[in-house]
Design a protein around this motif. Structure first.
Motif, PDB file in Angstrom:
ATOM      1  N   ALA A 161      16.100  62.275  50.664  1.00  0.00           N
ATOM      2  CA  ALA A 161      16.355  62.775  52.020  1.00  0.00           C
ATOM      3  C   ALA A 161      16.420  64.299  52.011  1.00  0.00           C
ATOM      4  CB  ALA A 161      17.652  62.187  52.560  1.00  0.00           C
ATOM      5  N   TYR A 162      17.053  64.872  50.993  1.00  0.00           N
ATOM      6  CA  TYR A 162      17.135  66.325  50.870  1.00  0.00           C
ATOM      7  C   TYR A 162      15.738  66.944  50.784  1.00  0.00           C
ATOM      8  CZ  TYR A 162      18.230  70.910  48.920  1.00  0.00           C
ATOM      9  OH  TYR A 162      18.316  72.256  48.690  1.00  0.00           O
ATOM     10  N   LEU A 163      14.880  66.361  49.936  1.00  0.00           N
ATOM     11  CA  LEU A 163      13.530  66.898  49.770  1.00  0.00           C
ATOM     12  C   LEU A 163      12.708  66.772  51.051  1.00  0.00           C
ATOM     13  CD1 LEU A 163      12.642  65.593  46.204  1.00  0.00           C
ATOM     14  CD2 LEU A 163      13.185  67.942  46.873  1.00  0.00           C
ATOM     15  N   ARG A 164      12.819  65.630  51.707  1.00  0.00           N
ATOM     16  CA  ARG A 164      12.057  65.439  52.947  1.00  0.00           C
ATOM     17  C   ARG A 164      12.437  66.465  54.015  1.00  0.00           C
ATOM     18  NH1 ARG A 164       9.227  60.563  53.887  1.00  0.00           N
ATOM     19  NH2 ARG A 164       9.356  59.123  52.151  1.00  0.00           N
ATOM     20  N   LYS A 165      13.701  66.879  54.009  1.00  0.00           N
ATOM     21  CA  LYS A 165      14.154  67.892  54.974  1.00  0.00           C
ATOM     22  C   LYS A 165      13.751  69.300  54.554  1.00  0.00           C
ATOM     23  CE  LYS A 165      18.195  65.527  56.805  1.00  0.00           C
ATOM     24  NZ  LYS A 165      19.665  65.555  56.914  1.00  0.00           N
ATOM     25  N   SER A 166      13.696  69.544  53.252  1.00  0.00           N
ATOM     26  CA  SER A 166      13.511  70.920  52.785  1.00  0.00           C
ATOM     27  C   SER A 166      12.069  71.315  52.476  1.00  0.00           C
ATOM     28  CB  SER A 166      14.397  71.181  51.565  1.00  0.00           C
ATOM     29  OG  SER A 166      14.039  70.337  50.507  1.00  0.00           O
ATOM     30  N   ILE A 167      11.159  70.358  52.349  1.00  0.00           N
ATOM     31  CA  ILE A 167       9.759  70.730  52.130  1.00  0.00           C
ATOM     32  C   ILE A 167       8.896  70.161  53.257  1.00  0.00           C
ATOM     33  CG2 ILE A 167      10.045  70.911  49.632  1.00  0.00           C
ATOM     34  CD1 ILE A 167       8.618  68.297  49.259  1.00  0.00           C
ATOM     35  N   SER A 168       7.766  70.783  53.460  1.00  0.00           N
ATOM     36  CA  SER A 168       6.880  70.387  54.557  1.00  0.00           C
ATOM     37  C   SER A 168       6.304  68.991  54.290  1.00  0.00           C
ATOM     38  CB  SER A 168       5.737  71.386  54.708  1.00  0.00           C
ATOM     39  OG  SER A 168       4.848  71.287  53.609  1.00  0.00           O
ATOM     40  N   PRO A 169       5.868  68.299  55.344  1.00  0.00           N
ATOM     41  CA  PRO A 169       5.243  66.987  55.150  1.00  0.00           C
ATOM     42  C   PRO A 169       4.019  67.050  54.226  1.00  0.00           C
ATOM     43  CG  PRO A 169       5.814  67.290  57.452  1.00  0.00           C
ATOM     44  CD  PRO A 169       6.065  68.607  56.768  1.00  0.00           C
ATOM     45  N   GLN A 170       3.262  68.140  54.302  1.00  0.00           N
ATOM     46  CA  GLN A 170       2.093  68.289  53.433  1.00  0.00           C
ATOM     47  C   GLN A 170       2.513  68.396  51.970  1.00  0.00           C
ATOM     48  OE1 GLN A 170      -0.319  71.715  54.218  1.00  0.00           O
ATOM     49  NE2 GLN A 170      -1.680  71.327  52.499  1.00  0.00           N
ATOM     50  N   ARG A 171       3.533  69.228  51.702  1.00  0.00           N
ATOM     51  CA  ARG A 171       4.021  69.368  50.319  1.00  0.00           C
ATOM     52  C   ARG A 171       4.656  68.069  49.828  1.00  0.00           C
ATOM     53  NH1 ARG A 171       7.683  74.067  49.504  1.00  0.00           N
ATOM     54  NH2 ARG A 171       7.661  73.325  47.382  1.00  0.00           N
ATOM     55  N   TRP A 172       5.345  67.340  50.720  1.00  0.00           N
ATOM     56  CA  TRP A 172       5.919  66.042  50.346  1.00  0.00           C
ATOM     57  C   TRP A 172       4.804  65.096  49.913  1.00  0.00           C
ATOM     58  CZ3 TRP A 172      10.067  63.672  48.765  1.00  0.00           C
ATOM     59  CH2 TRP A 172      10.110  62.285  48.791  1.00  0.00           C
ATOM     60  N   ALA A 173       3.714  65.050  50.680  1.00  0.00           N
ATOM     61  CA  ALA A 173       2.582  64.180  50.338  1.00  0.00           C
ATOM     62  C   ALA A 173       1.988  64.580  48.990  1.00  0.00           C
ATOM     63  CB  ALA A 173       1.531  64.233  51.434  1.00  0.00           C
TER      64      ALA A 173
END
Length: 86
Positions: free
Chosen positions: A45-57
């Motif tokens: 959850a922390y990562l999903r909030k702190s990085i962009s959807p593109q970087r998450w993918a």
């Protein structure tokens, strides 16, 4: 808060700050960050909030490097840091 935390890194064999885990792969978090930090707080959850959807993918679809390639990258990074520190 989380940026100040330390954990024993199984890849490095010693303590590493959370900030290292966030950028271990350049502009992406270490591929083991969720496995390592999940017992301490909701890291996904922390990562999903702190990085962009593109970087998450990019992060979730990235294949980890083979051990030798990873070691060579770490050696190169250490050399660069050593030169910058002089």
């Amino acid at each position: 808060m989380a940026e100040e935390l330390l954990i024993r890194c199984p890849r490095l064999g010693g303590e590493a700050p959370f900030t290292y885990c966030l950028q271990e792969a350049g502009d992406l978090p270490c591929h083991r960050i969720i496995a390592c930090w999940q017992p301490f707080f909701p890291i996904e959850a922390y990562l999903r909030k702190s990085i962009s959807p593109q970087r998450w993918a990019e992060f979730v679809n990235r294949q980890p490097k083979e051990k030798i390639a990873s070691l060579l990258d770490l050696i190169e990074q250490a050399k660069k840091q050593s030169k910058e520190g002089k």
